[in-house]
Motif scaffolding. Structure first.
Motif, PDB file in Angstrom:
ATOM      1  N   GLN A   1       0.838  -1.191   0.000  1.00  0.00           N
ATOM      2  CA  GLN A   1       0.000   0.000   0.000  1.00  0.00           C
ATOM      3  C   GLN A   1       0.876   1.245   0.000  1.00  0.00           C
ATOM      4  OE1 GLN A   1      -2.969   0.050   3.145  1.00  0.00           O
ATOM      5  NE2 GLN A   1      -3.106  -2.204   3.145  1.00  0.00           N
ATOM      6  N   PRO A   2       0.569   2.222  -0.856  1.00  0.00           N
ATOM      7  CA  PRO A   2       1.317   3.485  -0.781  1.00  0.00           C
ATOM      8  C   PRO A   2       0.871   4.296   0.430  1.00  0.00           C
ATOM      9  CG  PRO A   2      -0.409   3.641  -2.425  1.00  0.00           C
ATOM     10  CD  PRO A   2      -0.447   2.214  -1.936  1.00  0.00           C
ATOM     11  N   GLY A   3       1.762   5.129   0.912  1.00  0.00           N
ATOM     12  CA  GLY A   3       1.439   5.962   2.063  1.00  0.00           C
ATOM     13  C   GLY A   3       2.444   5.783   3.190  1.00  0.00           C
ATOM     14  N   ILE A   4       2.039   6.094   4.392  1.00  0.00           N
ATOM     15  CA  ILE A   4       2.918   6.058   5.570  1.00  0.00           C
ATOM     16  C   ILE A   4       2.771   4.720   6.292  1.00  0.00           C
ATOM     17  CG2 ILE A   4       3.540   7.171   7.732  1.00  0.00           C
ATOM     18  CD1 ILE A   4       4.077   8.861   5.250  1.00  0.00           C
TER      19      ILE A   4
ATOM     20  N   ARG B   1      -1.430   0.821  24.795  1.00  0.00           N
ATOM     21  CA  ARG B   1      -1.377   1.547  23.534  1.00  0.00           C
ATOM     22  C   ARG B   1      -0.039   1.271  22.852  1.00  0.00           C
ATOM     23  NH1 ARG B   1       1.635   6.370  23.793  1.00  0.00           N
ATOM     24  NH2 ARG B   1       2.410   6.868  25.870  1.00  0.00           N
ATOM     25  N   TRP B   2       0.002   1.584  21.558  1.00  0.00           N
ATOM     26  CA  TRP B   2       1.230   1.485  20.789  1.00  0.00           C
ATOM     27  C   TRP B   2       1.877   2.856  20.689  1.00  0.00           C
ATOM     28  CZ3 TRP B   2       3.392  -2.994  18.908  1.00  0.00           C
ATOM     29  CH2 TRP B   2       2.579  -4.138  18.939  1.00  0.00           C
ATOM     30  N   LYS B   3       3.166   2.883  20.887  1.00  0.00           N
ATOM     31  CA  LYS B   3       3.909   4.121  20.704  1.00  0.00           C
ATOM     32  C   LYS B   3       4.687   4.019  19.389  1.00  0.00           C
ATOM     33  CE  LYS B   3       7.285   7.299  22.690  1.00  0.00           C
ATOM     34  NZ  LYS B   3       8.195   7.600  23.796  1.00  0.00           N
ATOM     35  N   ILE B   4       4.404   4.929  18.457  1.00  0.00           N
ATOM     36  CA  ILE B   4       5.058   4.920  17.148  1.00  0.00           C
ATOM     37  C   ILE B   4       6.467   5.486  17.282  1.00  0.00           C
ATOM     38  CG2 ILE B   4       4.946   5.723  14.779  1.00  0.00           C
ATOM     39  CD1 ILE B   4       2.781   3.716  15.602  1.00  0.00           C
ATOM     40  N   ILE B   5       7.446   4.734  16.809  1.00  0.00           N
ATOM     41  CA  ILE B   5       8.842   5.172  16.931  1.00  0.00           C
ATOM     42  C   ILE B   5       9.500   5.404  15.569  1.00  0.00           C
ATOM     43  CG2 ILE B   5       9.175   4.064  19.169  1.00  0.00           C
ATOM     44  CD1 ILE B   5      10.625   1.809  17.662  1.00  0.00           C
ATOM     45  N   SER B   6       8.945   4.831  14.489  1.00  0.00           N
ATOM     46  CA  SER B   6       9.519   5.013  13.151  1.00  0.00           C
ATOM     47  C   SER B   6       8.418   5.038  12.120  1.00  0.00           C
ATOM     48  CB  SER B   6      10.508   3.880  12.811  1.00  0.00           C
ATOM     49  OG  SER B   6      11.526   3.778  13.775  1.00  0.00           O
ATOM     50  N   GLU B   7       8.674   5.767  11.020  1.00  0.00           N
ATOM     51  CA  GLU B   7       7.714   5.744   9.921  1.00  0.00           C
ATOM     52  C   GLU B   7       8.426   5.950   8.589  1.00  0.00           C
ATOM     53  OE1 GLU B   7       5.886  10.214   9.591  1.00  0.00           O
ATOM     54  OE2 GLU B   7       4.943   8.889  11.052  1.00  0.00           O
ATOM     55  N   TRP B   8       7.909   5.251   7.556  1.00  0.00           N
ATOM     56  CA  TRP B   8       8.460   5.319   6.208  1.00  0.00           C
ATOM     57  C   TRP B   8       7.385   5.802   5.240  1.00  0.00           C
ATOM     58  CZ3 TRP B   8       9.198   1.297   9.581  1.00  0.00           C
ATOM     59  CH2 TRP B   8      10.509   0.984   9.939  1.00  0.00           C
ATOM     60  N   ASN B   9       7.798   6.410   4.172  1.00  0.00           N
ATOM     61  CA  ASN B   9       6.887   6.831   3.110  1.00  0.00           C
ATOM     62  C   ASN B   9       7.037   5.867   1.937  1.00  0.00           C
ATOM     63  OD1 ASN B   9       5.086   8.456   1.600  1.00  0.00           O
ATOM     64  ND2 ASN B   9       6.820   9.452   0.596  1.00  0.00           N
ATOM     65  N   ILE B  10       5.967   5.148   1.620  1.00  0.00           N
ATOM     66  CA  ILE B  10       5.990   4.153   0.556  1.00  0.00           C
ATOM     67  C   ILE B  10       5.375   4.764  -0.702  1.00  0.00           C
ATOM     68  CG2 ILE B  10       5.409   1.796  -0.095  1.00  0.00           C
ATOM     69  CD1 ILE B  10       7.138   2.112   2.440  1.00  0.00           C
ATOM     70  N   GLU B  11       6.101   4.704  -1.810  1.00  0.00           N
ATOM     71  CA  GLU B  11       5.637   5.286  -3.073  1.00  0.00           C
ATOM     72  C   GLU B  11       5.231   4.190  -4.050  1.00  0.00           C
ATOM     73  OE1 GLU B  11       9.011   7.482  -4.309  1.00  0.00           O
ATOM     74  OE2 GLU B  11       8.695   9.127  -2.885  1.00  0.00           O
TER      75      GLU B  11
END
Length: 766
Positions: free
Chosen positions: A741-744, A756-766
């Motif tokens: 899926q494209p997006g974050i 809860r989940w704590k977000i520590i990393s994120e990538w941008n998928i093209e």
């Protein structure tokens, strides 16, 4: 022995042995060949160290020597003894005699060292060669640091030690020679075993080179006693040229049939640039390997031979802080002095009103000495009084001296205005401590400012600038330092870097600071004023990366630090590591020397090795910026104040390409997630390899495993909020995930207590 004066260049490094008058040099050094003993041993002088001695001929370029000898042979009579290239078989020939002696005595006690010793006895310069340090008796007229630079070169030249100035480059002859020889043999066999279709003449030539090389390996034992181990003669110059040309054709995919066809010429430098620009960001951001480190170090040392790569290694278990006999008997002295409670002294001084009509000496006698008797308490009272009551101003016309205080006639005016320069404040501390009978001394030297280039270590012709003064004082038998100006909250660092310079903690640090803590930033004019035994070489000390107060306060230390990793070329990244405590966060930034360029953030991750928490920094410099600083700040997890830890000069040349790191924040309290890959922000749809390391406290691991019935997990969230659970085995996850899926896409850590989940990393998928 033929007397010559030919310049040549070393093709390998040679350690040498000063006890037998052997000349040591580094690869690339220019050497004056003064005499030829025989075809295997030369006598010469290194232009870099100005030392003379014997060395093997295979370690230098022999072409200019051969040319000169041929000229000499053509102009001399047939009976004149010559060396290499001479066909004179007369028994009176020195070359023939030496060669026969060597062969005849191959199984006896006579070796090449004997030949050198015999020749040394005949040489009128033997006494000069035997004591190279005595040959330089010049009078120093330059600055103190230049004197030390010169004297250090004499005392730690290459043929004596390869530690100073080249702490990470071994000048051991056998190691350098074998490294090049093994590389040659490896390339030769790789070419022979490759799938390239050579024509008959090329393959026969390669076979001849291999056969000749094998014969050399089986017959060469000339340097066995000279090196202490067996060393091959290595390839001939012609063979190296031929192999290099074949290798280049192979790399360019040029077969033999097309050798003579027209091809557009591309220089090696241009090829390197093209390869660098085609280097993917994913490959670029991988942790630098040991092989890449070695290549980087070799390149940087080739450009700057005098650079000290690991200056921190100049401080080791041999060094200790200077104390007198009474302190040495009391092993707990340091412990007591560092942990002494001065709250009573501080409260007393805080209550006293400043009297402008008192002189510093009068205030010491009538106010401090009447209340306190212990040396440490008297020292603390003086320090508190000066840092609390006086404000600092800078005077460009100020003359820093230990003989007389700048504008000492205005001392009364200073007491009324409560304003003075940093050096005047240091003088006031000295006057008060001396009045109290303490053993005190003013030290002049160089202070490493956070974002100022220290050109003394990069340019030996630069003079050391005396820009600071501080106090050396003996308290309870120990030599400690007091920097009353930096301890004053109105100092220049507090004003200029208020967002990263905490005045309260630095005020405590600069009172009775230990010599090992101040050595990274304060370089005294005279080496014995370090109060470290044995003292640290002044140039090595100047090369130390500056660690500022909070590095010492928090226990931050260098981990495998190497200066070469801050000299970047093309798409290289700076790369370094620090040991940091748990529950402590650090961040790095690149700050350009010229404010016209941009600031760039470092990519920082944490991992554990041998129960030590390591912070790993990677990053690039801003576009087209040639020089700047990588600086590190840190704070505890629950603090809002960032504090300056260190500042390191960084340099770049060549091509530049932007780089977007994955967006990352520190993990849950007590949890460190280290991404080996992918480290870049923009990824393509499809399968992507993920290599993740997880380091968490035992309580957190236990809670997550209990929640997941015995399995430790991380969560990878798609743009549609679907979760992919990543099972962590032995603190790591390695596998391919279909990013469909494209997006974050986001990586999260589970906080069991908060559900809860704590977000520590994120990538941008093209």
């Amino acid at each position: 022995m033929s007397k010559l004066h030919i310049k040549t260049r070393a093709t390998f490094s040679w350690g040498g042995d000063p006890r037998s008058n052997q000349l040591g040099f580094m690869e690339g050094d220019v050497i004056d060949i003064l005499k030829v003993v025989n075809d295997s041993v030369y006598f010469g002088e290194s232009q870099r160290t100005k030392l003379k001695g014997f060395f093997p001929s295979d370690y230098v370029d022999n072409e200019p020597i051969m040319d000169e000898l041929n000229k000499t042979n053509n102009s001399s009579t047939p009976s004149t003894p010559t060396s290499i290239g001479s066909k004179n078989n007369s028994s009176n020939s020195l070359f023939t005699l030496r060669k026969k002696d060597t062969i005849h005595n191959s199984n006896s006690n006579t070796d090449i060292s004997t030949l050198i010793d015999n020749d040394r006895l005949k040489s009128p310069q033997s006494s000069e060669i035997k004591n190279p340090e005595l040959k330089s008796s010049k009078k120093f007229t330059s600055s103190y640091v230049q004197q030390l630079l010169d004297s250090s070169t004499l005392s730690t030249d290459t043929n004596t030690s390869s530690t100073f100035g080249h702490s990470d480059f071994s000048a051991t002859s056998a190691g350098s020679f074998m490294r090049h020889k093994d590389d040659y043999e490896s390339k030769l066999h790789n070419l022979m075993n490759s799938n390239i279709q050579y024509n008959t003449s090329t393959r026969n030539a390669l076979n001849d080179i291999i056969e000749k090389n094998e014969k050399k390996k089986s017959s060469s034992n000339l340097f066995k006693n000279f090196l202490g181990s067996r060393i091959d003669e290595g390839p001939s110059f012609d063979d190296r040229i031929y192999l290099s040309s074949v290798e280049k054709m192979t790399q360019m995919n040029i077969n033999d049939a097309s050798m003579y066809e027209h091809h557009q010429y591309t220089s090696p430098a241009h090829q390197h640039s093209q390869q660098s620009l085609n280097f993917s960001d994913a490959e670029r951001t991988k942790t630098i390997s040991g092989h890449d480190r070695a290549k980087r170090k070799e390149r940087v040392l080739g450009e700057q031979p005098d650079l000290i790569l690991k200056p921190q290694e100049c401080i080791n278990h041999v060094n200790y802080e200077e104390r007198d006999a009474s302190a040495l008997m009391n092993r707990s002295a340091s412990y007591n002095l560092d942990r002494m409670d001065f709250s009573k002294v501080d409260r007393y001084i805080d209550k006293i009103e400043h009297n402008p009509y008192d002189s510093p000496q009068k205030f010491t006698k009538e106010t401090i000495l009447r209340k306190f008797k212990r040396e440490s308490e008297v020292c603390r009272a003086i320090y508190n009084y000066l840092t609390k009551n006086f404000s600092l101003v800078t005077r460009p016309d100020e003359i820093i001296s230990t003989k007389r205080m700048f504008e000492s006639h205005k001392l009364t005016e200073i007491m009324h205005s409560k304003t003075c320069t940093p050096h005047q404040l240091t003088w006031m501390f000295y006057l008060m401590a001396d009045t109290a009978g303490l053993e005190v001394e003013i030290i002049l030297g160089y202070l490493k400012h956070p974002f100022v280039l220290n050109e003394t270590i990069t340019d030996a012709k630069k003079r050391l600038i005396i820009n600071h003064s501080w106090i050396s004082i003996k308290v309870d038998g120990e030599y400690r330092f007091v920097d009353v100006s930096l301890g004053n909250p109105t100092n220049e660092f507090s004003n200029e870097y208020s967002e990263i310079w905490d005045t309260s903690s630095t005020r405590k640090f600069y009172f009775l600071a230990r010599p090992f803590h101040l050595i990274h930033t304060h370089s005294p004019r005279f080496i014995d004023q370090q109060h470290i035994v044995p003292p640290i070489d002044i140039v090595a000390q100047l090369s130390l990366p500056p660690l500022y107060p909070h590095s010492m306060i928090e226990g931050i230390s260098l981990h495998k630090f190497n200066t070469s990793l801050f000299h970047l070329k093309d798409l290289e990244l700076y790369d370094f590591e620090l040991e940091v405590p748990e529950d402590y966060i650090v961040q790095g930034k690149f700050k350009p020397y010229d404010k016209g360029y941009n600031t760039e953030d470092s990519f920082v991750q944490f991992y554990y090795r041998n129960n030590k928490r390591i912070a790993h920094f990677q990053g690039i410099m801003s576009k087209n910026c040639p020089v700047g600083f990588v600086y590190v700040t840190g704070k505890s997890e629950f603090s809002r104040k960032w504090n300056l830890l260190m500042s390191i000069p960084c340099f770049h040349q060549g091509k530049w390409k932007p780089l977007q790191w994955v967006k990352k924040v520190p993990g849950l309290n007590g949890v460190d997630v280290y991404l080996k890959e992918p480290k870049i922000n923009n990824l393509k749809m499809g399968e992507q390899k993920f290599d993740i390391r997880v380091f968490g406290k035992a309580d957190w691991v236990k809670e997550v495993k209990k929640f997941y019935h015995g399995v430790l997990k991380l969560g990878l969230f798609s743009p549609s909020k679907d979760i992919i659970e990543l099972d962590i085995y032995e603190n790591k996850y390695t596998g391919k995930i279909n990013l469909n899926q494209p997006g974050i896409w986001r990586l999260g850590v589970l906080d069991v207590k908060q559900r809860r989940w704590k977000i520590i990393s994120e990538w941008n998928i093209e």
